[in-house]
Design an enzyme around this catalytic site. Structure first.
Site, PDB file in Angstrom:
ATOM      1  N   ASP A  20     -34.018  15.569  19.801  1.00 33.26           N
ATOM      2  CA  ASP A  20     -32.862  15.282  18.973  1.00 33.26           C
ATOM      3  C   ASP A  20     -32.958  16.137  17.719  1.00 33.26           C
ATOM      4  O   ASP A  20     -33.858  15.958  16.897  1.00 33.26           O
ATOM      5  CB  ASP A  20     -32.851  13.788  18.614  1.00 33.26           C
ATOM      6  N   HIS A  21     -32.025  17.080  17.555  1.00 30.45           N
ATOM      7  CA  HIS A  21     -32.099  18.017  16.442  1.00 30.45           C
ATOM      8  C   HIS A  21     -31.864  17.352  15.097  1.00 30.45           C
ATOM      9  O   HIS A  21     -32.078  17.968  14.040  1.00 30.45           O
ATOM     10  CB  HIS A  21     -31.083  19.149  16.645  1.00 30.45           C
ATOM     11  N   ARG A  22     -31.455  16.080  15.104  1.00 31.95           N
ATOM     12  CA  ARG A  22     -31.263  15.382  13.837  1.00 31.95           C
ATOM     13  C   ARG A  22     -32.594  14.950  13.225  1.00 31.95           C
ATOM     14  O   ARG A  22     -32.699  14.802  12.006  1.00 31.95           O
ATOM     15  CB  ARG A  22     -30.371  14.141  14.042  1.00 31.95           C
TER      16      ARG A  22
ATOM     17  N   CYS B 148     -35.616  16.504  13.623  1.00 35.26           N
ATOM     18  CA  CYS B 148     -36.517  17.596  13.270  1.00 35.26           C
ATOM     19  C   CYS B 148     -35.862  18.934  13.584  1.00 35.26           C
ATOM     20  O   CYS B 148     -34.827  18.998  14.259  1.00 35.26           O
ATOM     21  CB  CYS B 148     -37.854  17.484  14.007  1.00 35.26           C
TER      22      CYS B 148
END
Length: 492
Positions: free
Chosen positions: A462-464, A466
């Site tokens: 999940d790019h949110r 890290c």
């Protein structure tokens, strides 16, 4: 005084709102004991035997095998015995002749027959006491003998009963007086569908109109309306296309032929997987990175572990157990990935413990059992728990509690003979490690070309929570542990 008690589908926990009847364990007329399993249901997470909190005679079952019922819908009704105050058959006429004594007796019965109070492990039959209604003693035998028609309370489910060829219509002149209906809910249902209750002959005791009678009337009305509509449309179509002989079957949307197309309901495990994956794709901005790793040393270490004899010998350790232990070590270094996102509060929630899920393909579909507190276990302990949960998954006996609460998932799709994948994150987790098949490939080892055991690792995150640097660092550490298992000694 005897009572007919209604047992509803209990709350199975973990947010489950419905279940499918797989197999009935009792028949109408059977005598059941308190907490005896009466039906086997399949939720989106597991197969469960549901115990009945009442003891008595089964008077009705609601729903056939394969029927999906919502939580709170009636499963069956049970005629329980007279309260302890009654001294036998002779006491029944005496109690029934006195309204005051009858009222007291029924109140006592409500107290004494309230069920066992026990709950299902992980789910809970401890819902509020089932709704009950009183029946006259002279109707108790009829309630049992004529079940499921007589004595069945109003429910939002179809009653399992002998099929009726046609709707029973009242004979003689239509009465203007009140019509005996089993409950206001049935009366309202009839009113919503325009059914005249005065023209129906009830199939219950003394002509009482039951839910089944109204349902049959509704179906008959709908079939009649549909037949009338088809008959009206046929001439219109023939006038619109007088010269067209027999046109081929039109294609349905998306290019799928309408004729012969098979429709498979998205329910049970398949429906739960569809909902969860769709939500993951909708909410989580995921990204994937991958790397090839030389697993030759890891395979050698595993072989040495399993070949040990004497005091150092122990249960066999699987590759999946070693990879799981590597994951817990990597998450200790990169806790950003052992997290979830609270979208309402707009906060990243880093979780203190690692509850490691692993993907398992079963006959019922894909499930993800969870190894609790994996960060406190060694490879041997993790392997034993994976083996135990896998066996439960194959037999469909995993509880909802064993299928939820994961913080990170390990997906070994190499068992299907594939090298790589970009897996979908198991919502609401933040990452998933994918492992491809381990197979011999040419590899440069110590400056020379050699045949080594190579595996492809992929991390979807999940790019949110890290950026790519953290995700790449996690994956590189996992690959280093695979290539040099001695790296793990620092964390043991």
């Amino acid at each position: 005084m005897a009572q007919v008690l209604e047992f509803k589908l209990p709350d199975l926990g973990e947010g489950l709102t419905e279940a499918e009847i797989v197999r009935w364990l009792v028949e109408v007329g059977d005598v059941v004991a308190i907490d005896q399993p009466v039906v086997e249901v399949e939720t989106a997470k597991a197969m469960v035997e549901v115990p009945c909190p009442y003891g008595g005679v089964v008077t009705a079952r609601f729903g056939e095998e394969g029927t999906e019922l919502p939580v709170g819908a009636p499963l069956l009704t049970v005629a329980v015995g007279a309260p302890e105050g009654a001294s036998g058959p002779a006491a029944s006429p005496a109690s029934s002749s006195s309204p005051s004594s009858s009222g007291k007796g029924s109140g006592s019965g409500a107290e004494s027959s309230g069920g066992s109070g026990n709950v299902l492990v992980g789910y809970g039959t401890g819902a509020p006491a089932a709704r009950r209604r009183r029946i006259r003693p002279d109707r108790l035998d009829r309630a049992v003998a004529e079940a499921p028609v007589s004595g069945a309370p109003v429910v939002e489910a179809q009653v399992v009963e002998a099929p009726v060829a046609e709707v029973l219509v009242a004979e003689g002149p239509v009465s203007d007086g009140p019509v005996p209906v089993v409950s206001p809910l049935v009366r309202r249902l009839a009113r919503q569908h325009g059914i005249d209750l005065r023209r129906l002959a009830g199939s219950g005791p003394d002509g009482l109109i039951l839910r089944a009678d109204v349902d049959r009337a509704i179906r008959t009305a709908e079939e009649t309306a549909a037949a009338t509509a088809r008959a009206a449309q046929a001439p219109a179509r023939s006038r619109a296309k007088p010269s067209t002989p027999s046109a081929p079957v039109a294609a349905a949307p998306n290019g799928v032929a309408a004729a012969g197309a098979e429709r498979i309901p998205l329910r049970g495990v398949r429906g739960a997987v569809a909902d969860k994956l769709s939500r993951s794709r909708t909410e989580i901005p995921d990204a994937t990175c991958w790397v090839d790793a030389d697993a030759t040393e890891l395979m050698a270490v595993r072989a040495a572990m399993n070949a040990a004899t004497g005091p150092s010998a122990g249960p066999k350790v699987s590759v999946l157990a070693l990879l799981a232990r590597i994951c817990t070590a990597a998450l200790a270094r990169f806790p950003e990935l052992n997290a979830t996102v609270d979208t309402e509060a707009r906060e990243i929630v880093r979780l203190p413990g690692v509850h490691l899920g692993f993907a398992a393909q079963t006959e019922r579909g894909l499930v993800v059992p969870v190894v609790r507190d994996a960060h406190t276990r060694n490879a041997e302990s993790i392997g034993a728990e994976i083996a135990r949960l896998t066996e439960l998954a194959r037999t469909g006996k995993l509880s909802p509690a064993q299928l939820t609460g994961g913080t990170f998932t390990l997906n070994n799709y190499g068992v299907f003979g594939v090298d790589g994948s970009t897996p979908i994150i198991n919502h609401p987790e933040a990452a998933m490690l994918g492992v491809g098949r381990i197979m011999p490939k040419p590899w440069v080892h110590q400056g020379e070309l050699a045949v080594r055991q190579v595996v492809q690792l992929s991390l979807t995150f999940d790019h949110r929570v890290c950026d790519g640097g953290t995700a790449g660092g996690f994956l590189r550490y996992v690959a280093d542990c695979v290539e040099q298992p001695a790296v793990l000694l620092r964390t043991l």
